[in-house]
Design a protein around this motif. Structure first.
Motif, PDB file in Angstrom:
ATOM      1  N   ARG A 169      18.424  25.971 -41.343  1.00 49.80           N
ATOM      2  CA  ARG A 169      17.038  26.247 -41.725  1.00 49.80           C
ATOM      3  C   ARG A 169      16.733  25.369 -42.926  1.00 49.80           C
ATOM      4  O   ARG A 169      17.590  25.160 -43.790  1.00 49.80           O
ATOM      5  CB  ARG A 169      16.863  27.732 -42.074  1.00 49.80           C
ATOM      6  CG  ARG A 169      15.450  28.212 -41.854  1.00 49.80           C
ATOM      7  CD  ARG A 169      15.357  29.708 -41.944  1.00 49.80           C
ATOM      8  NE  ARG A 169      15.038  30.138 -43.313  1.00 49.80           N
ATOM      9  CZ  ARG A 169      14.566  31.341 -43.612  1.00 49.80           C
ATOM     10  NH1 ARG A 169      14.369  32.233 -42.661  1.00 49.80           N
ATOM     11  NH2 ARG A 169      14.309  31.664 -44.859  1.00 49.80           N
ATOM     12  N   PHE A 170      15.520  24.859 -42.993  1.00 49.39           N
ATOM     13  CA  PHE A 170      15.215  23.825 -43.983  1.00 49.39           C
ATOM     14  C   PHE A 170      15.294  24.309 -45.422  1.00 49.39           C
ATOM     15  O   PHE A 170      15.475  23.501 -46.331  1.00 49.39           O
ATOM     16  CB  PHE A 170      13.837  23.224 -43.693  1.00 49.39           C
ATOM     17  CG  PHE A 170      13.743  22.588 -42.335  1.00 49.39           C
ATOM     18  CD1 PHE A 170      14.565  21.530 -41.986  1.00 49.39           C
ATOM     19  CD2 PHE A 170      12.841  23.065 -41.399  1.00 49.39           C
ATOM     20  CE1 PHE A 170      14.493  20.949 -40.734  1.00 49.39           C
ATOM     21  CE2 PHE A 170      12.757  22.487 -40.147  1.00 49.39           C
ATOM     22  CZ  PHE A 170      13.588  21.421 -39.807  1.00 49.39           C
ATOM     23  N   ARG A 220      10.470  19.997 -43.107  1.00 48.37           N
ATOM     24  CA  ARG A 220      10.711  19.519 -41.741  1.00 48.37           C
ATOM     25  C   ARG A 220      10.470  18.011 -41.643  1.00 48.37           C
ATOM     26  O   ARG A 220      11.251  17.288 -41.027  1.00 48.37           O
ATOM     27  CB  ARG A 220       9.845  20.266 -40.737  1.00 48.37           C
ATOM     28  CG  ARG A 220       9.970  19.707 -39.323  1.00 48.37           C
ATOM     29  CD  ARG A 220       9.201  20.496 -38.279  1.00 48.37           C
ATOM     30  NE  ARG A 220       9.893  21.723 -37.918  1.00 48.37           N
ATOM     31  CZ  ARG A 220       9.511  22.941 -38.255  1.00 48.37           C
ATOM     32  NH1 ARG A 220       8.408  23.097 -38.989  1.00 48.37           N
ATOM     33  NH2 ARG A 220      10.191  24.008 -37.897  1.00 48.37           N
ATOM     34  N   GLN A 221       9.398  17.539 -42.262  1.00 45.35           N
ATOM     35  CA  GLN A 221       9.115  16.111 -42.222  1.00 45.35           C
ATOM     36  C   GLN A 221      10.180  15.312 -42.966  1.00 45.35           C
ATOM     37  O   GLN A 221      10.554  14.208 -42.554  1.00 45.35           O
ATOM     38  CB  GLN A 221       7.729  15.837 -42.810  1.00 45.35           C
ATOM     39  CG  GLN A 221       6.589  16.428 -42.002  1.00 45.35           C
ATOM     40  CD  GLN A 221       6.622  15.979 -40.556  1.00 45.35           C
ATOM     41  OE1 GLN A 221       6.775  14.797 -40.252  1.00 45.35           O
ATOM     42  NE2 GLN A 221       6.486  16.946 -39.641  1.00 45.35           N
ATOM     43  N   TRP A 223      13.333  16.237 -43.206  1.00 45.51           N
ATOM     44  CA  TRP A 223      14.499  16.259 -42.317  1.00 45.51           C
ATOM     45  C   TRP A 223      14.351  15.208 -41.214  1.00 45.51           C
ATOM     46  O   TRP A 223      15.284  14.446 -40.934  1.00 45.51           O
ATOM     47  CB  TRP A 223      14.656  17.653 -41.726  1.00 45.51           C
ATOM     48  CG  TRP A 223      15.760  17.791 -40.713  1.00 45.51           C
ATOM     49  CD1 TRP A 223      15.671  17.560 -39.379  1.00 45.51           C
ATOM     50  CD2 TRP A 223      17.114  18.206 -40.950  1.00 45.51           C
ATOM     51  NE1 TRP A 223      16.881  17.804 -38.759  1.00 45.51           N
ATOM     52  CE2 TRP A 223      17.784  18.204 -39.701  1.00 45.51           C
ATOM     53  CE3 TRP A 223      17.817  18.591 -42.089  1.00 45.51           C
ATOM     54  CZ2 TRP A 223      19.124  18.568 -39.571  1.00 45.51           C
ATOM     55  CZ3 TRP A 223      19.162  18.953 -41.957  1.00 45.51           C
ATOM     56  CH2 TRP A 223      19.793  18.938 -40.704  1.00 45.51           C
ATOM     57  N   LEU A 224      13.169  15.150 -40.590  1.00 48.79           N
ATOM     58  CA  LEU A 224      12.937  14.177 -39.530  1.00 48.79           C
ATOM     59  C   LEU A 224      13.123  12.754 -40.039  1.00 48.79           C
ATOM     60  O   LEU A 224      13.751  11.916 -39.371  1.00 48.79           O
ATOM     61  CB  LEU A 224      11.529  14.350 -38.960  1.00 48.79           C
ATOM     62  CG  LEU A 224      11.277  15.594 -38.124  1.00 48.79           C
ATOM     63  CD1 LEU A 224       9.795  15.750 -37.829  1.00 48.79           C
ATOM     64  CD2 LEU A 224      12.069  15.547 -36.827  1.00 48.79           C
ATOM     65  N   TRP A 248      15.449  17.580 -33.345  1.00 51.63           N
ATOM     66  CA  TRP A 248      15.512  17.383 -34.790  1.00 51.63           C
ATOM     67  C   TRP A 248      14.546  18.306 -35.521  1.00 51.63           C
ATOM     68  O   TRP A 248      14.839  18.779 -36.620  1.00 51.63           O
ATOM     69  CB  TRP A 248      15.193  15.927 -35.131  1.00 51.63           C
ATOM     70  CG  TRP A 248      16.135  14.923 -34.530  1.00 51.63           C
ATOM     71  CD1 TRP A 248      17.352  15.176 -33.964  1.00 51.63           C
ATOM     72  CD2 TRP A 248      15.931  13.511 -34.439  1.00 51.63           C
ATOM     73  NE1 TRP A 248      17.918  14.004 -33.509  1.00 51.63           N
ATOM     74  CE2 TRP A 248      17.064  12.970 -33.793  1.00 51.63           C
ATOM     75  CE3 TRP A 248      14.889  12.658 -34.819  1.00 51.63           C
ATOM     76  CZ2 TRP A 248      17.197  11.598 -33.538  1.00 51.63           C
ATOM     77  CZ3 TRP A 248      15.008  11.306 -34.583  1.00 51.63           C
ATOM     78  CH2 TRP A 248      16.151  10.770 -33.952  1.00 51.63           C
ATOM     79  N   ARG A 249      13.402  18.586 -34.908  1.00 54.63           N
ATOM     80  CA  ARG A 249      12.413  19.469 -35.543  1.00 54.63           C
ATOM     81  C   ARG A 249      12.954  20.881 -35.751  1.00 54.63           C
ATOM     82  O   ARG A 249      12.435  21.640 -36.571  1.00 54.63           O
ATOM     83  CB  ARG A 249      11.138  19.542 -34.691  1.00 54.63           C
ATOM     84  CG  ARG A 249      10.265  18.317 -34.743  1.00 54.63           C
ATOM     85  CD  ARG A 249       9.017  18.495 -33.891  1.00 54.63           C
ATOM     86  NE  ARG A 249       8.244  19.646 -34.326  1.00 54.63           N
ATOM     87  CZ  ARG A 249       7.375  19.633 -35.330  1.00 54.63           C
ATOM     88  NH1 ARG A 249       7.161  18.528 -35.999  1.00 54.63           N
ATOM     89  NH2 ARG A 249       6.705  20.727 -35.651  1.00 54.63           N
ATOM     90  N   GLY A 251      15.812  21.489 -36.940  1.00 54.01           N
ATOM     91  CA  GLY A 251      16.836  21.432 -37.973  1.00 54.01           C
ATOM     92  C   GLY A 251      18.204  21.143 -37.405  1.00 54.01           C
ATOM     93  O   GLY A 251      19.207  21.660 -37.899  1.00 54.01           O
TER      94      GLY A 251
END
Length: 261
Positions: A169-170, A220-221, A223-224, A248-249, A251
């Protein structure tokens, strides 16, 4: 009666603890399970509560209507507590790594089971479990935090380990290398300079640091952007079902096992 192979775990579990792995299993192995004539899935070492086995059953039934799931525990008291929750297609049995089921399973999920063993023992039980799979079957073995917000798992075929997935989780980490404490037993002691897994986590941290400006648009962005940057130097899976933006979205990031071992 033959004594079940293995040792009793702490049994810690919770609702949705294994949701991340479940949705990966459904996406990656759903086609294999649908192609099987009588797909059998084993949830090995489900713990003090039946809940994560029931959740696996429910999630897989959405994509594989005929799947049968058997939860296996080495503790007879845990099996007795789970028995009232049996239903058509879902059952619970006493056992261990020997997998006491009627036929070779198409898939085995084993989470938070091998943490208590040494590296050599973990390799051994991997071999035992792989040897019990149906042809073309899969073993998904991993570890997650108590909430399930950080997890790492390995995908194995009867021939050996094939993939490794990092999932979080981000807001559950400060930098990607925080997932190091969830590494499989066969890797956790190799997270030292000079080893591939250490180099990967170092580079992931670097990618996370240089993409910090993307955080203005949400984690999220960021992480991407980090995973995209990392895929320039590491063989990150970039296409479904193992990779690509859709995964990927969530996580997730999956690589070939050979890249980190």
């Amino acid at each position: 009666m033959v004594r079940p192979a293995g040792s009793i775990t702490r049994g810690t579990t919770a609702h949705n603890r294994l949701r991340r792995a479940d949705r990966w299993i459904a996406a990656v192995h759903g086609p294999m399970l649908r192609a099987a004539s009588r797909p059998l899935v084993v949830d090995l070492g489900y713990g003090a509560s039946h809940v994560t086995t029931l959740e696996l059953f429910t999630r897989l039934r959405r994509v594989v209507p005929g799947v049968e799931v058997v939860g296996i525990e080495i503790d007879p008291e845990r099996v007795a507590l789970a028995k009232p929750y049996e239903r058509e297609g879902l059952s619970f049995a006493l056992g261990g790594f020997e997998l006491p089921v009627a036929r070779p399973p198409a898939l085995v999920r084993a989470f938070n089971v091998l943490r208590q063993y040494g590296e050599a023992e973990a390799w051994h039980w991997w071999d035992v479990l792989r040897g019990g799979l149906a042809p073309g079957g899969a073993l998904v073995e991993g570890t997650c935090s108590e909430t399930g917000h950080r997890a790492v798992w390995v995908g194995l075929s009867p021939g050996g380990p094939r993939t490794i997935t990092f999932s979080a989780r981000f807001d559950a980490f400060e930098r990607p290398s925080d997932l190091a404490d969830r590494l499989p037993k066969t890797l956790i002691h190799r997270n030292v300079p000079g080893e591939r897994i250490h180099a990967f986590l170092r580079d992931f941290d670097h990618a996370w640091a240089v993409t910090a400006p993307y955080g203005a648009h949400g984690l999220r962005q960021r992480w991407l952007a980090s995973v995209s940057a990392l895929s320039g130097s590491w063989p990150v899976f970039r296409h479904p079902p193992l990779g690509g933006v859709a995964r990927w979205r969530l996580g997730e990031i999956t690589l070939p096992w050979a890249a980190v071992h």
